[in-house]
Design an enzyme around this catalytic site. Structure first.
Site, PDB file in Angstrom:
ATOM      1  N   HIS A  97       9.240 -68.238 -26.576  1.00 20.78           N
ATOM      2  CA  HIS A  97       9.550 -69.570 -27.095  1.00 20.78           C
ATOM      3  C   HIS A  97       8.431 -70.572 -26.820  1.00 20.78           C
ATOM      4  O   HIS A  97       8.334 -71.592 -27.505  1.00 20.78           O
ATOM      5  CB  HIS A  97      10.880 -70.063 -26.522  1.00 20.78           C
ATOM      6  N   HIS A 265      13.872 -57.911 -28.990  1.00 18.95           N
ATOM      7  CA  HIS A 265      15.300 -57.640 -28.812  1.00 18.95           C
ATOM      8  C   HIS A 265      15.570 -56.259 -28.231  1.00 18.95           C
ATOM      9  O   HIS A 265      16.727 -55.836 -28.152  1.00 18.95           O
ATOM     10  CB  HIS A 265      16.022 -57.798 -30.145  1.00 18.95           C
TER      11      HIS A 265
END
Length: 717
Positions: A97, A265
């Site tokens: 992020h 993920h």
């Protein structure tokens, strides 16, 4: 009651209810806001003036730091327990992020400044609970102090997290320097609310869901796409289109996109096992006693109850790097479900027990894995599906592609490899790093200067070409600049802003001179511009030498990604008084944006533009703003004319003006908005008046030379 006894008043402007009403833009919306240029101010930096992080980090014990980070990953803290006893997923999300805000259009965003510590990023909805990740890292930052920036640590933590979970990483480079103030210059979108849908007021979309440049994320407050689907409505194919746009604007192709999505993920989990409405305010909105923490949720079960709102892990072994993501994605049919927090997510139908993941607190309990709408896009979109199948069939290839894509994600905004520091810097150089061969420094500089001085190119031609070569530099990601002489290669040689006819003439003259003296063309172009500036200064009566550092190299077509360089094409240039086409924002605002990317202060911008005008460097040889009877002389005439009350300004059209002589009534000069703003804006006018003074003519020449040299050497720092 005395004035100083009045309750509820404060003599300074801060976050009072009337703050927004009292700001200058609120009172005078047409005022040009120069705040974007004040980001180069050093007043907020607590370091000593002689501190150099790039030298300090070289003293870092890199091996000890790596060991400390490995130990941190499994040292679960009671105040914020690690999922399955491993902080890897949290650290990877933090690094992602921080780096994932990078956008190729203007090079802004990314992890290179440590801006995740400040608003708005520290309080974005997509960054919920990343404040906890930074606090977990604080003891390490405290230990290594000034030898380790937050920017480097935030980027490194995710890389070590992957390594600790079994991925063979591609490498890492240190050298990111911290900022000490929020980056007010970054435009994150027009929305006035978080997570506003695309049909809301001030949407970032136009036409058939076309995302406005330079934006990359689909919503205010998100890093890339909405995990529930477009505007929160699940539809994997529509989401695939958003993913493709967003990742392309992060400089990623389809294969890198699938690798990063799957690799991101493969480990960790989503958190939505509670009531999202029970979360406390974000860090910037929290009370003092929170001490920078946000999203407190003491009433929920477990400290990690709610983050994204989705709940679950993507794989059966969320703390291990493996190929389980593709196994689950491709071998099961999936159906839509709601998480406990009410968010849309996909779950496999009739999942086998061995494909479930263990509960974070009780390993005897197992849960069904989940996928986001973006994950399902990797299966539904035909191109993404092909790549996913390829990765599933060849796990080693997937790991290799992901490792390189992760390195690119975390290093894209660092600039050339010459800036990379540390023992784990890869020996291989990739095309996306804009490689430039090392230039020669042993040629006879004086002989080269003499050969350039003897050529028949004008001052304006040499200055304009040197400027066009260097102006592509942007400090946001350190791309572009004069090094490499890519102005002679596609696509730059054909850009309208570079005036190909004039450019070809200059290149035809200077290329053989460079070859004859065994100098790079990049050095020769800059030196030619410098000599032109010196000649123009001598014509004013000042004998001054422009600083010059040799060593630029010449890139080749094979070392140039033409598609990636297309985003550097100038579509406006206030310094050469050129605007290719009208924009939604004013030309003077575009000027500020470019000046900020070049690292200029407001004063430097003023000196540079005034000098470029009198040197007669306007695009297409227009005379707008060339307020002098002696062009190609480095005089302060631009400022003298601009501040002379003998002239009255009259609009001619939307962007151009006429300066009318009050005595004769004749048109004495013409100008554009970017010329006249230096007389109309109160701050810029104060600088213009300063340079117009008789006793500051030499000061202007020196300031112009200094800022010119700064731009010419920007990509060598």
């Amino acid at each position: 009651m005395q004035a100083n006894d009045r309750p509820g008043t404060c003599p300074i402007l801060h976050n009072s209810p009337t703050t927004e009403q009292m700001t200058q833009p609120k009172w005078w919306p047409k005022t040009l806001n120069l705040d974007i240029l004040h980001q180069h101010d050093s007043k907020t930096d607590p370091m000593n003036p002689d501190f150099c992080y790039r030298e300090a980090v070289k003293q870092l014990d890199f091996d000890a730091l790596k060991q400390d980070l490995h130990a941190l990953m499994t040292d679960s803290q009671s105040w914020w327990p690690a999922d399955w006893g491993h902080y890897g997923g949290l650290m990877i999300r933090m690094t992602w992020h921080a780096a994932g805000t990078y956008r190729i259009a203007d090079g802004r965003g990314g992890a290179a400044t440590g801006n995740l510590r400040f608003a708005p990023l520290n309080s974005w909805p997509d960054n919920t609970n990343l404040d906890k990740a930074r606090r977990l890292l604080w003891p390490i930052k405290q230990k290594y102090g000034n030898r380790l920036s937050w920017a480097d640590l935030i980027a490194y933590a995710g890389t070590i997290a992957y390594e600790s979970m079994g991925l063979k990483t591609y490498g890492f480079a240190f050298g990111r320097e911290d900022i000490w103030h929020p980056e007010k210059d970054i435009y994150w979108g027009p929305e006035s609310e978080w997570l506003a849908t695309s049909d809301s007021d001030n949407s970032r979309y136009h036409g058939e869901r076309e995302l406005h440049n330079p934006l990359a994320a689909v919503m205010m407050g998100l890093i890339y796409v909405n995990p529930e689907g477009v505007d929160g409505q699940p539809d994997p194919q529509k989401t695939a289109e958003d993913v493709r746009t967003t990742f392309a604007r992060m400089a990623m192709n389809d294969e890198e996109t699938v690798a990063l999505t799957a690799g991101g993920h493969t480990v960790g989990k989503c958190h939505g096992n509670g009531d999202a409405e029970a979360l406390g305010p974000e860090p910037e909105g929290a009370d003092l006693e929170a001490q920078g923490f946000g999203w407190l949720n003491d009433g929920a079960t477990g400290k990690h109850a709610v983050t994204s709102g989705l709940e679950g892990a993507w794989t059966s072994q969320p703390t291990r790097w493996d190929n389980g993501y593709f196994h689950l994605l491709l071998n099961y049919e999936w159906e839509l479900k709601k998480s406990p927090a009410g968010a849309w997510q996909w779950q496999p139908i009739n999942v086998k027990e061995e494909d479930k993941y263990p509960d974070v607190a009780d390993s005897q309990q197992r849960h069904s894995p989940i996928m986001t709408d973006a994950d399902m896009a990797m299966k539904v979109d035909p191109e993404y599906r092909k790549i996913s199948q390829r990765f599933y069939d060849d796990p080693d290839y997937f790991s290799e592609v992901f490792a390189k894509a992760w390195f690119k994600l975390t290093h894209r905004d660092m600039g050339p490899v010459s800036r990379y520091i540390g023992p784990d810097v890869p020996t291989e150089t990739s095309l996306w790093q804009d490689p430039v061969p090392v230039g020669n420094t042993s040629y006879d500089l004086q002989a080269l200067r003499q050969a350039i001085a003897a050529c028949d190119l004008s001052i304006a031609e040499r200055v304009a070409t040197a400027w066009d070569s260097a102006r592509t530099f942007r400090g946001s990601d350190r791309r572009g600049g004069a090094n490499g002489a890519r102005i002679r290669l596609a696509p730059q040689k054909d850009w309208p802003g570079n005036e190909p006819a004039r450019l070809n003439k200059v290149l035809a003259t200077l290329t053989p001179i460079a070859e004859q003296h065994n100098a790079s063309l990049a050095d020769t172009l800059v030196l030619a511009g410098n000599l032109a500036v010196e000649q123009a200064a001598q014509a004013t009566g000042f004998d001054i030498q422009v600083p010059f550092t040799p060593g630029r190299g010449d890139a080749t077509d094979e070392l140039t990604d033409t598609e990636a360089f297309s985003v550097l094409e100038p579509l406006h240039d206030a310094f050469r008084n050129w605007l290719k086409a009208p924009y939604q924002v004013s030309p003077e605002e575009l000027m500020l944006d470019k000046a900020q990317l070049l690292g200029l202060t407001a004063l430097q911008m003023t000196a540079l533009l005034g000098g470029m005008r009198v040197l007669n460097t306007n695009h297409g040889a227009t005379q707008h703003g060339v307020f002098t009877e002696r062009p190609e002389v480095l005089s302060n005439d631009f400022f003298v004319t601009l501040t002379d009350m003998q002239y009255q300004w009259q609009p001619k059209d939307e962007h151009t003006y006429q300066l009318i002589d009050r005595n004769s009534g004749e048109v004495a000069w013409t100008a554009t908005r970017v010329d006249l703003v230096f007389g109309s804006n109160s701050v810029l006018r104060s600088y213009s008046e300063f340079y117009a003074q008789d006793d500051n003519r030499e000061k202007f020449v020196q300031d112009f030379v200094d800022v010119w040299a700064k731009v010419m050497h920007a990509d060598m720092a």
